[in-house]
Enzyme design. Structure first.
Site, mmCIF file in Angstrom:
data_model
loop_
_atom_site.group_PDB
_atom_site.id
_atom_site.type_symbol
_atom_site.label_atom_id
_atom_site.label_comp_id
_atom_site.label_asym_id
_atom_site.label_seq_id
_atom_site.Cartn_x
_atom_site.Cartn_y
_atom_site.Cartn_z
ATOM 1 C CE LYS A 1 1.103 8.310 21.322
ATOM 2 N NZ LYS A 1 1.640 7.755 20.047
ATOM 3 C CD GLU B 1 -5.468 4.611 5.715
ATOM 4 O OE1 GLU B 1 -5.146 3.404 5.547
ATOM 5 O OE2 GLU B 1 -4.662 5.538 5.700
ATOM 6 C CB CYS C 1 -1.826 1.573 3.963
ATOM 7 S SG CYS C 1 -2.476 3.245 3.863
ATOM 8 C CD GLU D 1 0.069 -2.887 5.636
ATOM 9 O OE1 GLU D 1 -0.171 -1.909 4.911
ATOM 10 O OE2 GLU D 1 -0.373 -2.996 6.800
#
Length: 486
Positions: free
Chosen positions: A183, A258, A292, A391
């Site tokens: 996906k 992750e 990231c 973030e």
């Protein structure tokens, strides 16, 4: 406009039940193509196809799996120019990044796990001498630890690398004998269908690889909660990862997560500042900070604080921002208008919190179309500011000063995240001492480079599990113990 994309389910290219949605070029706002909207029933059908294909694929000889993965790598490389052009158009990556860091890395990962399919899956355990007792006669018992495939794996991939990220999931999962439902991120899914085409041409049996897409959360939710799915491998935000983990917990599904990061770059007073700036500056230049692992949170010892700010300001000011297809462009757009607005909101929040905008903080001049954000540096920050703790996922660097090594370590560890941190120091022993104290899944010492055989994953809210290299093979397998009397 290009032909509308179809789903890939059970080895067949299938018309979507719910029509198509537009994939937008973040540099031009033009339509790149039409991606299929899978219904929940179609996602479930993809999982059923993967379930039915699993017994035969899991028993396929490792050499055959290796040959298919190798052929897939060859086919991806054969069409690298077309793949890179599509990846650039739908992700906004520069030409160099799309070619070398997206498509080429994707092909390299298929090549790596072609070799991985041949790695031993059995490990001998030292014999154990048992005395006679309730469990039976005395004897010497041998044992093997055997790695077995998990089963059907849903791979939910991130938008920031539509080739390397899916390949890093699909290739080791297939190498271990699993089947997959992929996906992709809704923003740039078309590249993943090109990957599926390469795998089909390489000889992957029907149902072993399935690709489903959707513009909203429904397709991903179905790919997670399907009763035929045994494991979910997800790359994306911590918030979404938590929701997936809750569903996996109810079904006792294996997971590899992750998630987000807020990488601390600890710059000590004996550091090579030019080297530190070149590393930290990748937050501006590599895919506009949408990564990231970026060193977005700079913790600098006061003795070199002003000098580092000066160098970072100069570095950011000389980065060409513009069309990722144009030669010389270093900073392209971010993925969408919504994400650009989110980044701008954070910069304004930083101002309100008391941060000083040293450079950037506004849209680049002359960029009326496309989702561009100027490289932005925020100074005079403290560790309690939201721009320091959360973030942002864009070309924004925040700088926090510290006095001594002990404070620097404490600030670095005072974070919800722990993916990859960095240390810059001219004293390698000192740098390693600091690195060992950082609560992060990885630490770069005087580098942002990676060893692609080293385990990758995060502490705390940055994830669960490890992959890359042989660790990815472990992630997509279960351990079985086989014991016998000697």
């Amino acid at each position: 406009m290009t032909t509308p994309q179809r789903l890939f389910i059970g080895g067949e290219w299938t018309e979507p039940d719910d029509g198509h949605y537009e994939v937008i070029n973040p540099a031009t706002e033009d339509i790149v193509g039409l991606a299929p909207e899978a219904s929940r029933a179609q996602v479930y059908a993809a999982a059923v196809a993967a379930r039915e294909a699993f017994p035969a694929w899991s028993r396929t000889r490792p050499e055959e799996r290796a040959a298919i993965l190798d052929r897939a790598a060859d086919l991806i490389q054969r069409d690298v120019a077309a793949h890179a052009a599509l990846a650039r158009a739908e992700s906004g990556a520069t030409t160099g990044t799309a070619r070398s860091m997206q498509v080429a890395v994707g092909a390299a990962r298929f090549r790596r796990y072609a070799r991985g399919a041949l790695e031993p899956v059995e490990e001998a355990i030292p014999p154990q001498i048992n005395e006679a007792g309730p469990m039976g006669r005395a004897g010497v018992f041998g044992a093997l630890a055997v790695r077995q495939p998990v089963g059907v794996v849903t791979c939910i991939t991130s938008y920031n690398n539509p080739w390397a990220n899916p390949a890093g999931k699909v290739a080791p999962a297939l190498a271990m004998g699993n089947t997959v439902v992929v996906k992709p991120a809704p923003q740039d899914p078309l590249s993943v269908y090109r990957m599926a085409e390469a795998l089909a041409e390489a000889g992957v049996p029907a149902g072993v690889v399935n690709v489903v897409t959707g513009s909203g959360p429904a397709a991903g939710e179905a790919a997670v909660d399907s009763p035929d799915v045994d494991m979910v491998s997800f790359t994306g935000s911590t918030v979404v990862g938590q929701r997936i983990a809750e569903v996996c917990g109810r079904g006792m599904k294996r997971q590899l997560m992750e998630l987000g990061g807020k990488g601390a770059a600890v710059v000590l007073d004996d550091a090579d500042l030019d080297a530190a700036v070149a590393g930290i500056g990748t937050t501006f230049s590599f895919y506009s900070g949408q990564i990231c692992t970026a060193p977005t949170r700079v913790l600098v010892q006061r003795g070199v604080h002003d000098a580092l700010i000066e160098r970072l300001t100069a570095y950011a000011g000389h980065l060409p921002v513009g069309d990722p297809a144009a030669k010389g462009t270093v900073v392209g757009p971010v993925i969408s208008a919504a994400h650009r607005d989110r980044i701008e909101w954070y910069v304004e929040l930083g101002r309100k919190e008391g941060a000083r905008v040293v450079t950037g903080g506004e849209r680049p001049a002359g960029r009326d179309r496309g989702f561009y954000v100027a490289p932005t540096l925020l100074a005079d920050c403290t560790n309690d500011m939201r721009v320091v703790r959360e973030e942002i996922f864009g070309p924004v660097v925040v700088v926090v000063p510290f006095d001594d090594e002990e404070e620097g370590v404490a600030l670095a560890n005072d974070s919800d995240y722990g993916l990859i941190d960095y240390v810059w120091s001219g004293d390698v022993a000192r740098a390693f001492r600091v690195a060992r104290r950082l609560r992060a899944g990885g630490v770069g010492v005087n580098t942002i480079g990676r060893n692609m055989e080293a385990p990758f994953g995060g502490f705390k809210r940055s994830g669960v599990g490890r992959d890359v290299g042989s660790y990815a093979l472990h992630a997509y397998s279960e351990l079985q113990a086989i014991v016998w009397p000697g």
